[in-house]
Design a protein around this motif. Structure first.
Motif, PDB file in Angstrom:
ATOM      1  N   ALA A  23    -118.569  44.193 -35.342  1.00 22.89           N
ATOM      2  CA  ALA A  23    -119.927  43.679 -35.490  1.00 22.89           C
ATOM      3  C   ALA A  23    -120.344  42.873 -34.265  1.00 22.89           C
ATOM      4  O   ALA A  23    -121.465  43.000 -33.772  1.00 22.89           O
ATOM      5  N   ASP A  24    -119.439  42.033 -33.746  1.00 17.02           N
ATOM      6  CA  ASP A  24    -119.763  41.237 -32.571  1.00 17.02           C
ATOM      7  C   ASP A  24    -120.091  42.117 -31.374  1.00 17.02           C
ATOM      8  O   ASP A  24    -121.028  41.841 -30.619  1.00 17.02           O
ATOM      9  N   SER A  25    -119.318  43.176 -31.179  1.00 19.15           N
ATOM     10  CA  SER A  25    -119.520  44.052 -30.021  1.00 19.15           C
ATOM     11  C   SER A  25    -120.830  44.827 -30.111  1.00 19.15           C
ATOM     12  O   SER A  25    -121.341  45.315 -29.110  1.00 19.15           O
ATOM     13  N   ARG A  26    -121.375  44.941 -31.332  1.00 19.09           N
ATOM     14  CA  ARG A  26    -122.604  45.712 -31.511  1.00 19.09           C
ATOM     15  C   ARG A  26    -123.867  44.865 -31.347  1.00 19.09           C
ATOM     16  O   ARG A  26    -124.971  45.414 -31.280  1.00 19.09           O
TER      17      ARG A  26
ATOM     18  N   ILE B 270    -126.762  35.370 -26.885  1.00 21.24           N
ATOM     19  CA  ILE B 270    -125.730  34.377 -27.184  1.00 21.24           C
ATOM     20  C   ILE B 270    -125.325  34.539 -28.639  1.00 21.24           C
ATOM     21  O   ILE B 270    -126.192  34.711 -29.508  1.00 21.24           O
ATOM     22  N   TYR B 271    -124.042  34.504 -28.899  1.00 18.67           N
ATOM     23  CA  TYR B 271    -123.603  34.577 -30.306  1.00 18.67           C
ATOM     24  C   TYR B 271    -122.249  33.889 -30.477  1.00 18.67           C
ATOM     25  O   TYR B 271    -121.444  33.801 -29.543  1.00 18.67           O
TER      26      TYR B 271
ATOM     27  N   LEU C 281    -123.256  36.613 -23.982  1.00 21.28           N
ATOM     28  CA  LEU C 281    -122.281  35.532 -23.884  1.00 21.28           C
ATOM     29  C   LEU C 281    -121.740  35.233 -25.278  1.00 21.28           C
ATOM     30  O   LEU C 281    -122.486  34.828 -26.174  1.00 21.28           O
ATOM     31  N   ALA C 282    -120.435  35.453 -25.451  1.00 18.78           N
ATOM     32  CA  ALA C 282    -119.782  35.221 -26.746  1.00 18.78           C
ATOM     33  C   ALA C 282    -119.033  33.890 -26.706  1.00 18.78           C
ATOM     34  O   ALA C 282    -118.228  33.645 -25.799  1.00 18.78           O
ATOM     35  N   PHE C 283    -119.293  33.036 -27.679  1.00 20.09           N
ATOM     36  CA  PHE C 283    -118.596  31.755 -27.821  1.00 20.09           C
ATOM     37  C   PHE C 283    -117.621  31.850 -28.992  1.00 20.09           C
ATOM     38  O   PHE C 283    -117.920  32.490 -30.006  1.00 20.09           O
TER      39      PHE C 283
END
Length: 818
Positions: free
Chosen positions: A181-184, A172-173, A204-206
């Motif tokens: 950076a998020d995709s990594r 979760i992030y 799961l990206a918020f």
């Protein structure tokens, strides 16, 4: 009152004396004003702490330095983090700052340096943990990262997950300004989990809390956590504000209860001292880690005292003024730039300032400050914490190199990997729901084929009355026995699988199944999809045909007890023994042996015959002749006993021969052959040049005898364990031919690629082979191990498989043929 006013002054004086040598310069040196900029978000708790710390660092430096002063320019983002890069550029262009301390990501800082005016301005990033840059994105020399490398936190999280042997986790992030950076994040955690054979099953990206418009969308995503995940959650990136909302809603939705696990990174845990008790209550049961720093030295105590006073004055609405690691790093980053500016003598240029920052080497509040390639040289050590309610407990220290330890002294000892006492403490963490027992590991899904051809090996039965499914058979029992030998708990559920063996293999490859238990043969092409355990039973492809009695042996059974060579030897021994005795008696003037020479020849031959049964008329008087006769008596008794035993065996054991002995003959007459249609044997028959229309696929082993009797097939091809079972159940009717194909590596269990259970189950299977437990299961479950008629077939099969035979190569497969 005296103590209240005097004590802070004393502390500040002590601090000034400690830094005097490093900050002082000649009195006659002209005082230089240096401009330093800062980009922070003062609407957040982190930004507020950073502001106070940066101001404190500037004030402390200005008080201590006599030859240079700092002019501070702070820019507030007002919750709009997307403006961070543009704000940093404005500071350089308009305020002419010479160094920047900013809450920027590495990607944002790199974009800033692409502008010519800012290209050589040193920037120290103090934001959240930094992810490794893209290989295509080189870190400029003017950027320095004082934040923790998130890769270290990933390794620490993986160590915790591996310790408890959790197989699948959910990431979760909160989304940041850096898509790369998020995709990594999930990929980097997956890489760290690989040595522990664990995987990220869902990420799961918020959206960021500042851009969140619809709370319903937030709750909709949270619903996925309960329905589509294993219940092991890792919060890898988040602001404090986001985490506060996340845990509040998660508790209301029941996913902070017994059976769930939450692992939280340093971003949040470092701020846990500054949140409301109600927030900590919502986080009850989480396990996390925060960066370790020395809280007992005088420098920290001085800083903490001044920080709390200034923070409470600037933000009276904040009830908890304790500094976090964010505050310490902001102070150290500002001090690193200030010291580098002071060390730049004369007219300072950017390259010189960057070099001075690169060579920084001092003990800061957050630890040792020194850089290598723009990153902190030291590796961060983390405290593992367990939130138990309104408070939290520090359990252990953790670092990627040394795993878990009791304290820093343990970390310093070479060779220490894990502390046994601390391992026990980790097993008694307060988990969600208030329990201290480790949440149960997710049970592994073990596929068992419903369409197995031989039910003695694998059988799946469904009881309609009880509404239960049972699994049994030799392969299933071997697996159960192997699991009992594992040195740890191995939770699993058998799952019926409706499909072929190859389809079940693909299900393991696609992670729909964790493993498969069946009479599965190890093949080279199957290794591309899964790993196999040590084989629990050897196998080859063999041909079974109808049996016929050997009528030739029936007619000459009396002489077939011995081979012809033995009969010749016996005749020669009889003649030579008779001749020796007769001649010896004749020479010693025994009157019964004294006749003419022609009569001597005839008498010797007759004497040799009668000597076999000791029916001779002549009496033997010479002692030497009697010795020879005694030896002959002993030899005759041994041969007679052996002859009787062999002849008895031949009269009682059926003498069966295969009706067809050559596969070439089957191909020549276009004979139809049978095999299991769901297995791999049809592929091998096609490689042997059998026509597709001549291969009859038979579903069950019980259907082969019907196919033979009705003339549907002339021969059947099995793997050897199935063949032995079929022949044992149909004694005197079918035999295993000498033809055999050495393919595969035996029958084994299937696991996902890289599964750590493969080696453990393999070891258990080897132990069962050595202690005879597998043989015991064979005798109990498989009829060919207990059938009285099977002994001849097993002996015949072993004789064929042990015998030498020429090799025949067919399309890349080696098939020895008898």
């Amino acid at each position: 009152m005296f103590i209240v006013f005097i004590f802070p002054a004393v502390l500040m004086q002590t601090k000034a004396q400690e830094k005097k040598k490093r900050s002082n310069c000649p009195v006659d040196h002209p005082c230089t004003i240096h401009r330093i900029g800062s980009v922070i978000d003062q609407s957040s708790r982190v930004g507020k702490e950073q502001k106070i710390s940066i101001q404190m660092a500037v004030n402390d430096f200005n008080q201590l330095s006599t030859c240079s002063k700092l002019a501070l320019h702070i820019k507030d983002l007002h919750g709009k983090s997307t403006r961070a890069a543009s704000t940093a550029i404005e500071l350089v262009k308009h305020q002419k700052v010479q160094g920047i301390v900013a809450a920027l990501t590495l990607e944002e800082a790199t974009i800033v340096t692409e502008f010519e005016e800012v290209a050589n301005t040193p920037i120290i990033t103090i934001g959240s943990a930094a992810i490794a840059p893209s290989p295509l994105l080189l870190q400029p020399p003017s950027i320095f990262q004082l934040n923790t490398d998130i890769g270290l936190q990933m390794q620490c999280a993986a160590a915790i997950i591996g310790h408890f042997r959790w197989q699948k986790v959910t990431v979760i992030y909160e989304q940041s300004n850096s898509f790369y950076a998020d995709s990594r994040l999930a990929k980097q955690l997956s890489k760290s989990l690989k040595p522990f054979n664990s995987v990220v099953e869902l990420d799961l990206a918020f959206p960021s809390i500042s851009s969140l418009q619809e709370p319903e969308a937030f709750e909709e995503k949270l619903n996925k956590l309960g329905s589509k995940s294993s219940g092991i959650f890792v919060l890898v990136q988040s602001s404090l504000e986001f985490a506060t909302i996340l845990f509040e809603k998660a508790r209301k939705m029941g996913i902070m209860e017994k059976g769930y696990v939450w692992i939280v990174y340093d971003d949040i845990v470092s701020l846990i001292d500054s949140v409301e008790p109600s927030v900590i209550q919502n986080m009850k049961g989480i396990i996390g880690f925060k960066a370790n720093y020395e809280e007992k030295n005088q420098s920290f105590r001085d800083f903490s005292f001044s920080f709390r006073r200034k923070f409470r004055s600037a933000y009276p609405e904040e009830e908890h003024p304790c500094p976090s690691m964010y505050a310490l790093r902001a102070y150290d980053a500002t001090w690193a730039i200030a010291e580098a500016m002071q060390n730049s003598k004369g007219k300072m240029n950017s390259s010189e300032l960057i070099n001075h920052i690169s060579s920084s080497d001092f003990e800061g509040l957050s630890g040792k400050i020194s850089f290598k390639n723009g990153k902190l040289l030291r590796k961060t050590t983390f405290h593992i914490i367990s939130v138990t309610g309104k408070i939290y407990t520090e359990i252990a220290l953790l670092s990627p190199e040394l795993s878990f330890s009791m304290d820093l002294r343990d970390q310093e000892r070479n060779g220490i990997r894990i502390n046994t006492n601390m391992s026990k403490k980790l097993d008694s963490v307060h988990w969600p729901g208030g329990v201290q027992t480790v949440p149960k590991k997710r049970k592994l899904k073990i596929g068992v084929p419903v369409l197995a051809a031989v039910h003695e090996f694998v059988r799946v039965r469904y009881d309609e009355e009880e509404k239960t499914t049972s699994f049994d058979g030799f392969s299933v029992e071997v697996f159960k026995a192997a699991v009992k030998l594992l040195p740890y708990h191995f939770p699993y559920d058998f799952v019926p699988f409706n499909g072929t063996y190859d389809e079940m293999l693909v299900a393991v490859y696609n992670k729909r199944l964790d493993a498969a238990v069946a009479d599965m043969t190890i093949l080279d092409d199957r290794y591309d999809y899964a790993d196999f355990s040590q084989p629990y039973m050897d196998c080859q492809i063999v041909m079974v045909v109808t049996a016929k009695e050997d009528s030739k042996k029936q007619r000459f059974i009396v002489v077939m007890a011995f081979e012809w060579k033995l009969w010749v030897v016996m005749a020669a021994l009889s003649l030579s023994t008779g001749a020796i005795i007769y001649l010896n008696e004749h020479v010693n003037d025994n009157p019964e042996f004294g006749v003419s020479f022609p009569q001597i020849i005839g008498s010797m031959l007759w004497f040799s015959v009668t000597l076999l049964s000791f029916a001779q008329r002549e009496s033997i008087k010479n002692n030497l002749s009697r010795l020879v006769l005694a030896i002959w008596l002993f030899v005759t008794m041994v041969v007679a006993a052996s002859y009787t035993a062999v002849l008895s065996s031949m009269l009682t054991v059926p003498r069966l021969q295969p009706s067809i002995v050559q596969v070439d003959y089957l191909q020549k007459i276009n004979a139809i052959v049978g095999c299991n249609g769901e297995g791999f044997i049809p592929r091998y028959l096609r490689h042997m040049k059998f026509k597709e229309e001549n291969i009859k696929k038979i579903d069950s082993i019980s259907d082969y005898s019907v196919a033979f009797e009705e003339g549907q097939i002339e021969a059947a091809f099995f793997i050897s364990p199935h063949a032995k079972l079929f022949v044992a159940n149909n004694s005197k009717r079918y035999v295993i031919d000498k033809l055999r194909f050495q393919v595969g590596g035996g029958l084994a269990f299937v696991f996902q690629k890289g599964s750590r259970f493969t080696a453990d189950i393999s070891k258990a299977v080897l132990i069962m082979k050595q202690n005879g437990e597998i043989n015991h299961l064979e005798e109990r479950i498989l009829s060919f191990s207990s059938s009285s008629s099977s002994d001849q077939q097993n002996a015949l099969f072993r004789l064929y498989t042990m015998g030498a035979s020429p090799n025949l190569k067919v399309t890349g497969y080696e098939m020895p043929m008898g």
